[in-house]
Design a protein around this motif. Sequence first.
Motif, PDB file in Angstrom:
ATOM      1  N   ALA A  51      23.467  59.544  39.528  1.00  0.00           N
ATOM      2  CA  ALA A  51      23.990  58.938  38.306  1.00  0.00           C
ATOM      3  C   ALA A  51      25.251  58.163  38.664  1.00  0.00           C
ATOM      4  O   ALA A  51      26.242  58.754  39.092  1.00  0.00           O
ATOM      5  CB  ALA A  51      24.301  60.010  37.266  1.00  0.00           C
ATOM      6  N   PHE A  52      25.184  56.849  38.539  1.00  0.00           N
ATOM      7  CA  PHE A  52      26.355  56.013  38.791  1.00  0.00           C
ATOM      8  C   PHE A  52      27.177  55.926  37.518  1.00  0.00           C
ATOM      9  O   PHE A  52      26.718  55.376  36.506  1.00  0.00           O
ATOM     10  CB  PHE A  52      25.931  54.620  39.253  1.00  0.00           C
ATOM     11  CG  PHE A  52      25.311  54.598  40.621  1.00  0.00           C
ATOM     12  CD1 PHE A  52      26.103  54.691  41.757  1.00  0.00           C
ATOM     13  CD2 PHE A  52      23.939  54.506  40.777  1.00  0.00           C
ATOM     14  CE1 PHE A  52      25.538  54.690  43.027  1.00  0.00           C
ATOM     15  CE2 PHE A  52      23.369  54.497  42.035  1.00  0.00           C
ATOM     16  CZ  PHE A  52      24.169  54.591  43.158  1.00  0.00           C
ATOM     17  N   LEU A  53      28.376  56.479  37.542  1.00  0.00           N
ATOM     18  CA  LEU A  53      29.258  56.431  36.386  1.00  0.00           C
ATOM     19  C   LEU A  53      29.856  55.033  36.241  1.00  0.00           C
ATOM     20  O   LEU A  53      29.706  54.183  37.112  1.00  0.00           O
ATOM     21  CB  LEU A  53      30.336  57.497  36.514  1.00  0.00           C
ATOM     22  CG  LEU A  53      29.799  58.931  36.674  1.00  0.00           C
ATOM     23  CD1 LEU A  53      30.941  59.927  36.823  1.00  0.00           C
ATOM     24  CD2 LEU A  53      28.889  59.327  35.511  1.00  0.00           C
ATOM     25  N   GLN A  54      30.524  54.786  35.128  1.00  0.00           N
ATOM     26  CA  GLN A  54      30.972  53.433  34.803  1.00  0.00           C
ATOM     27  C   GLN A  54      31.753  52.740  35.927  1.00  0.00           C
ATOM     28  O   GLN A  54      31.439  51.596  36.281  1.00  0.00           O
ATOM     29  CB  GLN A  54      31.807  53.453  33.523  1.00  0.00           C
ATOM     30  CG  GLN A  54      31.011  53.666  32.258  1.00  0.00           C
ATOM     31  CD  GLN A  54      31.892  53.646  31.029  1.00  0.00           C
ATOM     32  OE1 GLN A  54      33.008  53.136  31.034  1.00  0.00           O
ATOM     33  NE2 GLN A  54      31.392  54.208  29.944  1.00  0.00           N
ATOM     34  N   PRO A  55      32.781  53.377  36.514  1.00  0.00           N
ATOM     35  CA  PRO A  55      33.510  52.682  37.586  1.00  0.00           C
ATOM     36  C   PRO A  55      32.621  52.364  38.788  1.00  0.00           C
ATOM     37  O   PRO A  55      32.767  51.315  39.416  1.00  0.00           O
ATOM     38  CB  PRO A  55      34.627  53.670  37.960  1.00  0.00           C
ATOM     39  CG  PRO A  55      34.777  54.557  36.767  1.00  0.00           C
ATOM     40  CD  PRO A  55      33.398  54.680  36.192  1.00  0.00           C
ATOM     41  N   ALA A  56      31.688  53.274  39.107  1.00  0.00           N
ATOM     42  CA  ALA A  56      30.784  53.043  40.235  1.00  0.00           C
ATOM     43  C   ALA A  56      29.869  51.852  39.945  1.00  0.00           C
ATOM     44  O   ALA A  56      29.623  51.015  40.818  1.00  0.00           O
ATOM     45  CB  ALA A  56      29.962  54.293  40.508  1.00  0.00           C
ATOM     46  N   GLN A  57      29.356  51.769  38.719  1.00  0.00           N
ATOM     47  CA  GLN A  57      28.486  50.649  38.360  1.00  0.00           C
ATOM     48  C   GLN A  57      29.223  49.329  38.460  1.00  0.00           C
ATOM     49  O   GLN A  57      28.674  48.317  38.943  1.00  0.00           O
ATOM     50  CB  GLN A  57      27.923  50.861  36.951  1.00  0.00           C
ATOM     51  CG  GLN A  57      26.939  49.802  36.492  1.00  0.00           C
ATOM     52  CD  GLN A  57      27.602  48.617  35.823  1.00  0.00           C
ATOM     53  OE1 GLN A  57      28.712  48.723  35.302  1.00  0.00           O
ATOM     54  NE2 GLN A  57      26.925  47.473  35.830  1.00  0.00           N
ATOM     55  N   ALA A  58      30.470  49.311  38.021  1.00  0.00           N
ATOM     56  CA  ALA A  58      31.264  48.077  38.096  1.00  0.00           C
ATOM     57  C   ALA A  58      31.466  47.653  39.547  1.00  0.00           C
ATOM     58  O   ALA A  58      31.406  46.451  39.880  1.00  0.00           O
ATOM     59  CB  ALA A  58      32.619  48.284  37.401  1.00  0.00           C
ATOM     60  N   PHE A  59      31.684  48.625  40.439  1.00  0.00           N
ATOM     61  CA  PHE A  59      31.865  48.308  41.853  1.00  0.00           C
ATOM     62  C   PHE A  59      30.568  47.781  42.459  1.00  0.00           C
ATOM     63  O   PHE A  59      30.567  46.799  43.217  1.00  0.00           O
ATOM     64  CB  PHE A  59      32.349  49.546  42.602  1.00  0.00           C
ATOM     65  CG  PHE A  59      32.531  49.335  44.078  1.00  0.00           C
ATOM     66  CD1 PHE A  59      33.506  48.475  44.564  1.00  0.00           C
ATOM     67  CD2 PHE A  59      31.717  49.989  44.995  1.00  0.00           C
ATOM     68  CE1 PHE A  59      33.676  48.266  45.926  1.00  0.00           C
ATOM     69  CE2 PHE A  59      31.885  49.792  46.356  1.00  0.00           C
ATOM     70  CZ  PHE A  59      32.860  48.925  46.822  1.00  0.00           C
ATOM     71  N   LEU A  60      29.431  48.420  42.131  1.00  0.00           N
ATOM     72  CA  LEU A  60      28.146  47.945  42.641  1.00  0.00           C
ATOM     73  C   LEU A  60      27.857  46.518  42.169  1.00  0.00           C
ATOM     74  O   LEU A  60      27.285  45.712  42.906  1.00  0.00           O
ATOM     75  CB  LEU A  60      27.025  48.882  42.189  1.00  0.00           C
ATOM     76  CG  LEU A  60      27.034  50.294  42.785  1.00  0.00           C
ATOM     77  CD1 LEU A  60      25.932  51.127  42.149  1.00  0.00           C
ATOM     78  CD2 LEU A  60      26.885  50.275  44.293  1.00  0.00           C
ATOM     79  N   ASP A  61      28.265  46.203  40.955  1.00  0.00           N
ATOM     80  CA  ASP A  61      28.082  44.851  40.435  1.00  0.00           C
ATOM     81  C   ASP A  61      28.954  43.860  41.215  1.00  0.00           C
ATOM     82  O   ASP A  61      28.505  42.768  41.588  1.00  0.00           O
ATOM     83  CB  ASP A  61      28.440  44.830  38.948  1.00  0.00           C
ATOM     84  CG  ASP A  61      27.890  43.605  38.243  1.00  0.00           C
ATOM     85  OD1 ASP A  61      26.856  43.056  38.678  1.00  0.00           O
ATOM     86  OD2 ASP A  61      28.490  43.181  37.240  1.00  0.00           O
ATOM     87  N   GLU A  62      30.177  44.269  41.497  1.00  0.00           N
ATOM     88  CA  GLU A  62      31.116  43.397  42.218  1.00  0.00           C
ATOM     89  C   GLU A  62      30.593  43.030  43.605  1.00  0.00           C
ATOM     90  O   GLU A  62      30.781  41.900  44.066  1.00  0.00           O
ATOM     91  CB  GLU A  62      32.471  44.107  42.342  1.00  0.00           C
ATOM     92  CG  GLU A  62      33.522  43.332  43.109  1.00  0.00           C
ATOM     93  CD  GLU A  62      34.791  44.139  43.327  1.00  0.00           C
ATOM     94  OE1 GLU A  62      35.579  43.764  44.219  1.00  0.00           O
ATOM     95  OE2 GLU A  62      34.997  45.150  42.620  1.00  0.00           O
ATOM     96  N   ILE A  63      29.915  43.958  44.274  1.00  0.00           N
ATOM     97  CA  ILE A  63      29.473  43.693  45.656  1.00  0.00           C
ATOM     98  C   ILE A  63      28.017  43.224  45.726  1.00  0.00           C
ATOM     99  O   ILE A  63      27.447  43.140  46.806  1.00  0.00           O
ATOM    100  CB  ILE A  63      29.691  44.926  46.551  1.00  0.00           C
ATOM    101  CG1 ILE A  63      28.834  46.113  46.103  1.00  0.00           C
ATOM    102  CG2 ILE A  63      31.171  45.312  46.577  1.00  0.00           C
ATOM    103  CD1 ILE A  63      28.932  47.323  47.032  1.00  0.00           C
ATOM    104  N   GLY A  64      27.434  42.935  44.567  1.00  0.00           N
ATOM    105  CA  GLY A  64      26.113  42.313  44.553  1.00  0.00           C
ATOM    106  C   GLY A  64      24.932  43.249  44.610  1.00  0.00           C
ATOM    107  O   GLY A  64      23.787  42.792  44.759  1.00  0.00           O
TER     108      GLY A  64
END
Length: 397
Positions: A51-64
């Motif tokens: 489960a990717f929590l909100q900050p993790a999801q934002a980071f995954l989005d940032e790095i593509g």
Amino acid sequence: MDYDIVISGGGIAGLTAAAGFASAGFKTLCVDPSPPVTDSAAEGADLRTTAFLQPAQAFLDEIGLWPRLADHAMPLQVMRIVDAGGPVAEPRVTKDFDAGDISDKPFGWNLPNWLLRREMAARLGELANVDFRPGTGTTSLFTRDGEARVTLSDGSRLRCRLVIAADGRNSPMRQAADIGVRTTRFGQKALAFAVTHPIPHCNVSTEIHRTGGPFTLVPLPDHQGMPCSAVVWMEDGPKAERLRRLDTDDFEAEMSDRSCRLFGPLKLASRRTIWPIIAQEAERLSSQRLALIAEAAHVVPPIGAQGLNMSLNDIAALRDLAMENPETLGNQQMLDTYHDARMPDIRTRVAGITTLNRISQLSAEPLRDIRAKGLDALYSLKPVRRTLMQMGLGARS
């Protein structure tokens, strides 16, 4: 230099680190002795979910990475905690923590680990300055002030500015750097598998506490037209082994009872895997030209979706430091700063999750009653409830 960064370990954390540093312009090599298993039915497939929590999801989005994952992800809107510690397996206290109380987004998004490896490896194939070599591992490490030298299992020797150990709880690179660990053993094992059930999960992650450890159901996409969930079932080691050996009908009966039949009778939708539960933290997060991340740095029981989200915090912190001043990549000041930035949060979360797991194991009736009353009291205090949810997402006060 052959590379800026060599990453030892091609699990989810290692692949994420490779995508993160390569997308930031660093020439990166990621190696792993075992090729990723990217089919749920294949032998060795990791049937757990993350489960990717909100900050993790934002980071995954940032790095593509997130664009490759979004269509496969199940949102987690509600975290439901159930205490079922009475004489029979039935809910005594049920409390819902709704992401809507603190955010306009879900708490997180759940994906199967085998699928994560498939999509992350595919993303690395799109990046020009990353080299992913599955089937190749690290065998030795030699460091000096200005560089690290890594020997690979194929006999090649490489020079780089920074080595990142993402090679698991028994990390060979951590051992090569002679960094010790503190380990707590609980006498537990966890079973991981997928189930179908007649009652929809409605994007609710449900954690049912009873002696032996929690039984957690996390939403997955429908399977063969039925609602589906991933399960992690923590039990005392001998009982977990007994459950693993049961035939399918007996196992389904026991897991349906253990779930308090909140979703109706559960049907097994995958094979069962099992692994030991420990808590562990490294004495340091860095050594000369070496940084530890993920399970090389910390291991926690699977409670509250904290494990991999802590790992992504490691990667984000290390990447931020590298991007602030690329010329200092891997030097002692950078690595000391990384250690100082991450260690307090790691120690706090390892200690907190260890305590929660100990509480979940309580078997004496008066102590079970205290656990239930404590959950009820914490939930009833709205400021405390909000703070617990924000802490769970990784927010800092």
